[in-house]
Design an enzyme around this catalytic site. Structure first.
Site, PDB file in Angstrom:
ATOM      1  N   HIS A 123       0.800  -1.231   0.000  1.00  0.00           N
ATOM      2  CA  HIS A 123       0.000   0.000   0.000  1.00  0.00           C
ATOM      3  C   HIS A 123       0.839   1.291   0.000  1.00  0.00           C
ATOM      4  O   HIS A 123       0.754   2.119  -0.910  1.00  0.00           O
ATOM      5  CB  HIS A 123      -0.891   0.049   1.251  1.00  0.00           C
ATOM      6  CG  HIS A 123      -1.760  -1.150   1.469  1.00  0.00           C
ATOM      7  ND1 HIS A 123      -2.931  -1.344   0.793  1.00  0.00           N
ATOM      8  CD2 HIS A 123      -1.638  -2.213   2.314  1.00  0.00           C
ATOM      9  CE1 HIS A 123      -3.513  -2.466   1.217  1.00  0.00           C
ATOM     10  NE2 HIS A 123      -2.733  -3.009   2.133  1.00  0.00           N
TER      11      HIS A 123
HETATM   12  C1  BDR Z   1      -2.918   0.732   5.444  1.00  0.00           C
HETATM   13  O1  BDR Z   1      -3.107   0.195   6.756  1.00  0.00           O
HETATM   14  C2  BDR Z   1      -1.888  -0.257   7.272  1.00  0.00           C
HETATM   15  O2  BDR Z   1      -2.045  -1.535   7.804  1.00  0.00           O
HETATM   16  C3  BDR Z   1      -0.874  -0.192   6.169  1.00  0.00           C
HETATM   17  O3  BDR Z   1       0.383   0.201   6.679  1.00  0.00           O
HETATM   18  C4  BDR Z   1      -1.428   0.852   5.230  1.00  0.00           C
HETATM   19  O4  BDR Z   1      -1.025   2.156   5.588  1.00  0.00           O
HETATM   20  C5  BDR Z   1      -3.629  -0.159   4.442  1.00  0.00           C
HETATM   21  O5  BDR Z   1      -4.985  -0.217   4.722  1.00  0.00           O
END
Ligand code: BDR
Ligand code: CA
Length: 310
Positions: A240
């Protein structure tokens, strides 16, 4: 001249990769890293950020601890994805570098007031508590922010922590509402993009061979892949947070629309939903460029090439 950025983060393996990508990229000048509670509590996120800086041989980087809980709710964490340290994978040494004494929110306010107007881009890749607190406490900084490029939300993809909410927005929806309503130019990397940025065996092996930091990066993606593969039934797992930094380096890798995005803060059922007016069916004014597409091969090539420079 390099573009000045501040990363606001809750590392998190994918946050860690985003930080490394920024540190590896001469087009960006990372002024500091502000930490927030999210994936794991604040003492761990602010420790993990320093572990990552030391891994990149950058013990000089300034790391600040910020808010330890959302504005109006108890903290929700994600050890089920990131492990109990938040950075499970390869064992890395505890950091030697110290945390800065200044609070992250004070650093954000002071830096935005001192740097020339329009010089600083904020890159939030965790819950938006620090950024919203800075905006609330010092609204004079709002017109001084060049742009906010964040990871959060999801529309066609739905959510990942509830059926309609993505984790970063869900953890602190009140903060997200403040940030999305501030009037700052915004670029949003939602799940609609990041669920197309999937690791694969070949991509993880390319990371493993990407120079000094490669084995650690591969161990992180191996770790969170276990959870995500089972959840999504896909070959790999979404990476992400590095999408934000990749956008700053190569915006052409992404496509999206400038639309209105509102945050749900009241409904129990859809709390933290990013209500994106993708089809422009309301008259609500656009407030964000909400991305939907990514050239995933180009993204992974960029990432691997940059990581191998560290
Ligand atoms: C986001 O949530 C976190 O777990 C990850 O680091 C990312 O920023 C994805 O939904
Ligand atoms: Ca994150």
């Amino acid at each position: 001249m390099a573009r000045k950025i501040i990363i606001d983060t809750d590392p998190g393996q994918d946050d860690a990769v985003a930080i490394l990508l920024a540190l590896a990229s001469p087009e960006l000048e990372l002024l500091g890293i502000t930490c927030v509670a999210g994936n794991v509590p604040l003492p761990l996120t602010s420790k993990n950020a320093r572990i990552v800086c030391e891994l990149a041989n950058r013990p000089d980087m300034r790391v600040f601890a910020g808010c330890d809980a959302p504005l109006a709710r108890p903290l929700v964490t994600a050890e089920h994805v990131h492990g109990k340290t938040g950075l499970d994978g390869m064992d890395l040494p505890d950091p030697i570098m110290a945390l800065q004494e200044q609070h992250a929110v004070d650093f954000l306010i002071e830096t935005l007031r001192t740097e020339p107007e329009g010089a600083i881009t904020l890159v939030p890749i965790g819950p938006l508590t620090n950024i919203a607190t800075a905006i609330q406490r010092a609204p004079d900084i709002i017109p001084r922010i060049r742009e906010i490029v964040l990871m959060g939300g999801g529309y066609f993809e739905g959510g990942n922590i509830t059926p309609t909410a993505e984790f970063n927005i869900y953890v602190d929806p009140e903060a997200a509402k403040i940030v999305f309503g501030a009037g700052v130019p915004m670029v949003v990397m939602p799940l609609d993009v990041t669920h197309k940025a999937l690791t694969s065996r070949a991509r993880v092996e390319a990371f493993r061979n990407a120079g000094r930091v490669g084995p650690a990066v591969a161990s992180w993606t191996d770790f969170f892949e276990r959870f995500d593969k089972e959840k999504y039934g896909s070959e790999g797992a979404p990476l992400h947070d590095p999408c934000t930094i990749a956008y700053l380096l190569k915006p052409d890798l992404f496509t999206g629309r400038h639309i209105n995005v509102e945050i749900e803060t009241e409904s129990d059922l859809t709390l933290g939903m990013t209500v994106a007016d993708w089809w422009r069916v309301t008259r609500r004014a656009p407030n964000a460029t909400f991305m939907g597409g990514i050239n995933d091969a180009g993204f992974f090539d960029l990432l691997t090439e940059r990581l191998s420079r560290l």
